[in-house]
Write a protein that holds these residues in place. Structure first.
Motif, PDB file in Angstrom:
ATOM      1  N   UNK A 194      -7.547   5.572   8.440  1.00  0.00           N
ATOM      2  CA  UNK A 194      -7.024   5.463   7.083  1.00  0.00           C
ATOM      3  C   UNK A 194      -5.634   6.017   6.876  1.00  0.00           C
ATOM      4  N   UNK A 195      -4.849   6.128   7.936  1.00  0.00           N
ATOM      5  CA  UNK A 195      -3.522   6.739   7.808  1.00  0.00           C
ATOM      6  C   UNK A 195      -2.639   6.011   6.801  1.00  0.00           C
ATOM      7  N   UNK A 196      -2.758   4.679   6.714  1.00  0.00           N
ATOM      8  CA  UNK A 196      -1.989   3.900   5.739  1.00  0.00           C
ATOM      9  C   UNK A 196      -2.849   3.548   4.533  1.00  0.00           C
ATOM     10  N   UNK A 197      -4.095   3.169   4.766  1.00  0.00           N
ATOM     11  CA  UNK A 197      -4.954   2.709   3.675  1.00  0.00           C
ATOM     12  C   UNK A 197      -5.183   3.775   2.610  1.00  0.00           C
ATOM     13  N   UNK A 198      -5.396   5.008   3.016  1.00  0.00           N
ATOM     14  CA  UNK A 198      -5.703   6.055   2.039  1.00  0.00           C
ATOM     15  C   UNK A 198      -4.515   6.381   1.138  1.00  0.00           C
ATOM     16  N   UNK A 199      -3.296   6.592   1.656  1.00  0.00           N
ATOM     17  CA  UNK A 199      -2.184   6.805   0.732  1.00  0.00           C
ATOM     18  C   UNK A 199      -1.856   5.584  -0.114  1.00  0.00           C
ATOM     19  N   UNK A 200      -2.144   4.386   0.395  1.00  0.00           N
ATOM     20  CA  UNK A 200      -1.942   3.184  -0.422  1.00  0.00           C
ATOM     21  C   UNK A 200      -2.947   3.167  -1.566  1.00  0.00           C
ATOM     22  N   UNK A 201      -4.199   3.511  -1.282  1.00  0.00           N
ATOM     23  CA  UNK A 201      -5.215   3.583  -2.332  1.00  0.00           C
ATOM     24  C   UNK A 201      -4.886   4.666  -3.351  1.00  0.00           C
ATOM     25  N   UNK A 202      -4.256   5.751  -2.891  1.00  0.00           N
ATOM     26  CA  UNK A 202      -3.890   6.837  -3.795  1.00  0.00           C
ATOM     27  C   UNK A 202      -2.860   6.397  -4.827  1.00  0.00           C
ATOM     28  N   UNK A 203      -2.221   5.265  -4.606  1.00  0.00           N
ATOM     29  CA  UNK A 203      -1.273   4.720  -5.580  1.00  0.00           C
ATOM     30  C   UNK A 203      -1.954   3.815  -6.604  1.00  0.00           C
ATOM     31  N   UNK A 204      -3.279   3.829  -6.603  1.00  0.00           N
ATOM     32  CA  UNK A 204      -4.033   3.103  -7.615  1.00  0.00           C
ATOM     33  C   UNK A 204      -4.476   1.721  -7.222  1.00  0.00           C
ATOM     34  N   UNK A 205      -4.314   1.349  -5.961  1.00  0.00           N
ATOM     35  CA  UNK A 205      -4.712   0.028  -5.497  1.00  0.00           C
ATOM     36  C   UNK A 205      -6.131   0.049  -4.944  1.00  0.00           C
ATOM     37  N   UNK A 206      -6.848  -1.048  -5.098  1.00  0.00           N
ATOM     38  CA  UNK A 206      -8.170  -1.215  -4.501  1.00  0.00           C
ATOM     39  C   UNK A 206      -7.973  -1.670  -3.067  1.00  0.00           C
ATOM     40  N   UNK A 207      -8.261  -0.786  -2.116  1.00  0.00           N
ATOM     41  CA  UNK A 207      -8.010  -1.050  -0.702  1.00  0.00           C
ATOM     42  C   UNK A 207      -9.334  -1.061   0.052  1.00  0.00           C
ATOM     43  N   UNK A 208      -9.506  -2.057   0.902  1.00  0.00           N
ATOM     44  CA  UNK A 208     -10.665  -2.144   1.785  1.00  0.00           C
ATOM     45  C   UNK A 208     -10.176  -2.197   3.227  1.00  0.00           C
ATOM     46  N   UNK A 209     -11.110  -2.062   4.169  1.00  0.00           N
ATOM     47  CA  UNK A 209     -10.720  -2.071   5.564  1.00  0.00           C
ATOM     48  C   UNK A 209     -11.708  -2.810   6.437  1.00  0.00           C
ATOM     49  N   UNK A 210     -11.233  -3.192   7.615  1.00  0.00           N
ATOM     50  CA  UNK A 210     -12.071  -3.704   8.713  1.00  0.00           C
ATOM     51  C   UNK A 210     -11.765  -2.826   9.919  1.00  0.00           C
ATOM     52  N   UNK A 211     -12.801  -2.397  10.618  1.00  0.00           N
ATOM     53  CA  UNK A 211     -12.613  -1.514  11.769  1.00  0.00           C
ATOM     54  C   UNK A 211     -13.753  -1.716  12.755  1.00  0.00           C
ATOM     55  N   UNK A 212     -13.409  -1.844  14.042  1.00  0.00           N
ATOM     56  CA  UNK A 212     -14.428  -2.068  15.066  1.00  0.00           C
ATOM     57  C   UNK A 212     -15.108  -0.785  15.517  1.00  0.00           C
ATOM     58  N   UNK A 213     -14.507   0.360  15.224  1.00  0.00           N
ATOM     59  CA  UNK A 213     -14.997   1.624  15.763  1.00  0.00           C
ATOM     60  C   UNK A 213     -15.647   2.491  14.689  1.00  0.00           C
TER      61      UNK A 213
END
Length: 243
Positions: free
Chosen positions: A50-69
């Motif tokens: 979540x190095x990018x996703x979490x700070x992006x979500x902190x700006x008020x955006x609804x962020x989802x992810x896909x991860x194999x691990x």
């Protein structure tokens, strides 16, 4: 299982140290991506810890992810804001979510972690499937330099202490545009192997995959600060949009 066949292997081997010192500052990427999200929703492929996703979500955006691990996702969940972020466990080439998304992004050269040309092409097709009309797919990769290949294939000493030694070795298949990298640590407990593989591609080859998926190149820069991309650029940030 071979490093070419197991999309979750990288996470199992590297999750514990993935957020260690020396990683890129995610702020420039977040600054670049947030306006493109146009209010969201947003999907990060290979969301990792979540190095990018979490700070992006902190700006008020609804962020989802896909991860194999699952190991990577466990580390994301342990961070503030990570406990509630929707993450689908699966191969990013399949884009195993329904969407639609205003923005999908894939950063830190992770497109090349798909070590088969068809799987890379499938990723583009599946991203196009979940984008809204006019939505953006942002890809960050390095630009391959054949002059690096011979240098990489020399043994590299990574770390030497009184208790251990770590070396790194590469083997390139230039026809297939792939390499296998092995990081080997010797210590009192024995020999420890951390393999890694990539299938690299030049920007024009990535553009062709996008075109075949029904996406068009809208913007390209040499970095997150929107520096002009030219023949000397060693990396690119490419923005593809649905037609």
């Amino acid at each position: 299982m071979s490093v070419f066949d197991d999309p979750g292997l990288f996470g199992r081997l590297w999750a514990a140290t993935y957020d260690g010192p020396g990683n890129p500052d995610p702020t420039p990427a977040v600054d670049f991506l947030a306006p493109l999200a146009d209010g969201g929703p947003v999907l990060e492929l290979a969301v990792g810890t979540g190095r990018v996703a979490l700070p992006l979500a902190a700006r008020g955006l609804a962020v989802e992810g896909v991860e194999a691990s699952p190991e990577m996702v466990a580390r994301l969940r342990a961070k503030p804001g990570g406990e509630h972020m929707p993450v689908a466990i699966g191969d990013m080439a399949d884009v195993p979510v329904a969407g639609p998304y205003r923005l999908v992004f894939l950063v830190f050269n992770t497109l090349f972690n798909l070590v088969d040309a068809e799987r890379q092409a499938a990723c583009f097709r599946n991203v196009a499937r979940v984008l809204t009309p006019g939505g953006a797919f942002v890809v960050e990769t390095y630009v391959p330099d054949p002059a690096d290949f011979d240098r990489d294939e020399q043994i590299q000493v990574r770390e030497v202490t009184e208790d251990s030694a770590t070396i790194r070795l590469h083997r390139y298949d230039r026809a297939a545009q792939t390499f296998v990298r092995q990081t080997v640590t010797f210590d009192a407990d024995g020999v420890h192997l951390r393999p890694f593989a990539m299938r690299y591609a030049w920007p024009e080859q990535i553009d062709e995959m996008a075109e075949r998926a029904g996406l068009r190149l809208a913007e390209r820069y040499a970095d997150w600060d929107r520096t002009r991309f030219d023949a000397d650029s060693r990396a690119h940030i490419s923005v593809y949009r649905t037609r």
